[in-house]
Design an enzyme around this catalytic site. Structure first.
Site, PDB file in Angstrom:
ATOM      1  N   CYS A   1      12.045  12.420   2.531  1.00  0.00           N
ATOM      2  CA  CYS A   1      11.280  11.224   2.904  1.00  0.00           C
ATOM      3  C   CYS A   1      11.901  10.026   2.211  1.00  0.00           C
ATOM      4  CB  CYS A   1       9.806  11.385   2.533  1.00  0.00           C
ATOM      5  SG  CYS A   1       9.510  11.489   0.752  1.00  0.00           S
TER       6      CYS A   1
ATOM      7  N   GLU B   1      -2.000  11.956  -0.357  1.00  0.00           N
ATOM      8  CA  GLU B   1      -0.766  12.734  -0.208  1.00  0.00           C
ATOM      9  C   GLU B   1      -0.613  13.281   1.211  1.00  0.00           C
ATOM     10  OE1 GLU B   1       2.692  14.323  -1.394  1.00  0.00           O
ATOM     11  OE2 GLU B   1       1.382  13.765  -3.074  1.00  0.00           O
ATOM     12  N   GLY B   2       0.625  13.263   1.685  1.00  0.00           N
ATOM     13  CA  GLY B   2       0.904  13.860   2.996  1.00  0.00           C
ATOM     14  C   GLY B   2       0.192  13.169   4.138  1.00  0.00           C
TER      15      GLY B   2
ATOM     16  N   LEU C   1       0.880  -1.177   0.000  1.00  0.00           N
ATOM     17  CA  LEU C   1       0.000   0.000   0.000  1.00  0.00           C
ATOM     18  C   LEU C   1       0.910   1.218   0.000  1.00  0.00           C
ATOM     19  CD1 LEU C   1      -1.813  -2.292   1.254  1.00  0.00           C
ATOM     20  CD2 LEU C   1      -2.992  -0.487   2.485  1.00  0.00           C
TER      21      LEU C   1
ATOM     22  N   ALA D   1       0.490   8.200  -2.278  1.00  0.00           N
ATOM     23  CA  ALA D   1       1.080   9.131  -3.240  1.00  0.00           C
ATOM     24  C   ALA D   1       1.972  10.144  -2.526  1.00  0.00           C
ATOM     25  CB  ALA D   1      -0.017   9.859  -4.009  1.00  0.00           C
ATOM     26  N   CYS D   2       3.123  10.415  -3.135  1.00  0.00           N
ATOM     27  CA  CYS D   2       4.046  11.417  -2.601  1.00  0.00           C
ATOM     28  C   CYS D   2       4.643  12.151  -3.797  1.00  0.00           C
ATOM     29  CB  CYS D   2       5.139  10.763  -1.752  1.00  0.00           C
ATOM     30  SG  CYS D   2       6.360  11.938  -1.117  1.00  0.00           S
TER      31      CYS D   2
ATOM     32  N   THR E   1       7.704  15.703  12.401  1.00  0.00           N
ATOM     33  CA  THR E   1       6.581  15.495  11.483  1.00  0.00           C
ATOM     34  C   THR E   1       5.245  15.334  12.216  1.00  0.00           C
ATOM     35  OG1 THR E   1       5.770  14.091   9.667  1.00  0.00           O
ATOM     36  CG2 THR E   1       7.046  12.984  11.388  1.00  0.00           C
TER      37      THR E   1
ATOM     38  N   ASP F   1      -1.803  10.727  11.434  1.00  0.00           N
ATOM     39  CA  ASP F   1      -1.998  10.092  10.128  1.00  0.00           C
ATOM     40  C   ASP F   1      -3.487  10.122   9.801  1.00  0.00           C
ATOM     41  OD1 ASP F   1      -1.989   8.456   7.858  1.00  0.00           O
ATOM     42  OD2 ASP F   1      -0.472   7.110   8.686  1.00  0.00           O
TER      43      ASP F   1
ATOM     44  N   ARG G   1      -4.763   9.039   6.846  1.00  0.00           N
ATOM     45  CA  ARG G   1      -5.055   8.149   5.722  1.00  0.00           C
ATOM     46  C   ARG G   1      -6.106   7.109   6.079  1.00  0.00           C
ATOM     47  NH1 ARG G   1       1.007   6.360   4.337  1.00  0.00           N
ATOM     48  NH2 ARG G   1       1.047   6.393   6.635  1.00  0.00           N
TER      49      ARG G   1
END
Length: 364
Positions: A235, A262-263, A220, A223-224, A284, A296, A298
């Protein structure tokens, strides 16, 4: 004009429209049994709309997440959110300074801030959920309408229906797949999946012809743009992407899920805001919290849904993140093996990787 209800947007479509409105700076209306409220994203707010809002009703609140409230030393009586009362002399600069931590160190004294503890916070909570889903800063002006009719032409959402709807994972439609020979694997196909809710598309790169009855080597990958495309050294994303594809190519089969989150799910603009905060000395996780986000944001359920749609029920997961394993197994995908993926450490990202291990539990 036709009044055929078939042409009217359903709840999913209305919410997608509301996201677009907020990104453009257009207010939306949230309705609940206790009343309706006008909602405007702080990031895209204008002086003219702020003035109009203040002339429309009292009180006006700025909804912030509990994370952002902690930074501002504002009491979050509702736990996950704070309802900050707008002072009589507050201008656009004041609102946006509370929403955006860019100048926190230069202007640390933003209070004292009065926050509300009476009444319902449900519309404020939903306003922040919408702002996050629009990839905006999680801060919104909430203007109770009381007896006032909402301004004409605005998107109106039933809050009671929208709140549970937004917590669900939108079904994904498999749009198309086609052969795309890759540097690491010539026998590759790219599958495109489109969410029903109008959000970003997600992709699956299938290497070879994996047996659906056996655990497939899988990753998994979120996107970056900076790491995957620009080769950023801040990163390890680009090296992880290429190492995963290379290992799948060497084994002759595998599935890489490329999720547009993203991010860590906050979007590229907010990720750059987090980078700017890291330049000020925050790690971070601290940067995300100062912005008002969780560590996070996501949703790894997307990966499980794509794997299931492709016919896979078990994986050998290329990851250093135990949260991905837990989410896959929670969604019915069996993880038979964790395959470590430790690549890409540089002098620029050493502290970032160290923070992921210490604060986010990554196995590095």
């Amino acid at each position: 004009m036709t009044s055929d209800p078939a042409f009217s947007p359903d709840l999913t479509e209305t919410i997608a429209r509301a996201r677009g409105d907020l990104r453009m700076g257009v207010p939306v209306v949230l309705r609940a049994p206790e009343g309706a409220a006008l909602v405007m994203a702080a990031e895209t707010l204008t002086e003219a709309r702020l003035a109009a809002a203040r002339g429309l009703a009292r009180p006006v609140d700025l909804a912030l997440t509990g994370r952002r409230a902690t930074t501002l030393r504002a009491r979050a009586y509702d736990g996950d959110i704070a309802r900050v009362a707008l002072p009589p002399d507050a201008d656009l600069g004041w609102v946006q300074a509370l929403a955006d931590p860019a100048d926190d160190l230069a202007r640390p004294m933003k209070g004292p801030l009065e926050t509300r503890r009476e009444g319902s916070a449900e519309l404020h909570r939903l306003a922040l959920t919408l702002a996050k889903s629009a990839r905006l800063l999680p801060a919104a002006l909430v203007v109770p309408l009381g007896e006032n009719a909402p301004p004409g032409g605005l998107t109106t959402i039933d809050a009671g229906l929208a709140a549970p709807h937004l917590s669900r994972l939108a079904p994904l439609e498999h749009v198309i797949s086609a052969r795309v020979p890759l540097k690491h694997a010539e026998r590759a196909r790219l599958h495109i999946f489109r969410p029903e809710d109008g959000s970003e598309e997600h992709y699956a790169v299938e290497i070879g012809k994996p047996d659906r009855d056996k655990p497939v080597l899988s990753r998994l990958h979120s996107a970056c743009f900076t790491g995957d495309l620009l080769g950023s050294l801040k990163c390890d994303c680009g090296p992880q992407l290429n190492a995963a594809l290379a290992q799948m190519g060497a084994e002759g089969e595998g599935v890489l899920l490329y999720l547009n989150q993203e991010g860590r799910g906050i979007g590229l603009a907010n990720k750059m805001r987090a980078y700017a905060l890291q330049d000020q000395g925050f790690d971070t996780v601290e940067a995300n919290h100062r912005l008002g986000f969780e560590d996070d944001e996501r949703d790894f359920r997307l990966g499980a849904q794509i794997l299931a749609r492709l016919g896979f029920g078990a994986v050998r997961l290329l990851t250093n993140n135990p949260a991905k394993i837990a989410r896959m197994e929670g969604e019915g995908i069996v993880v038979t093996e964790r395959v470590a993926l430790k690549v890409g450490e540089t002098r620029f990202n050493h502290h970032y990787l160290e923070t992921k291990a210490k604060k986010s539990g990554h196995l590095l």
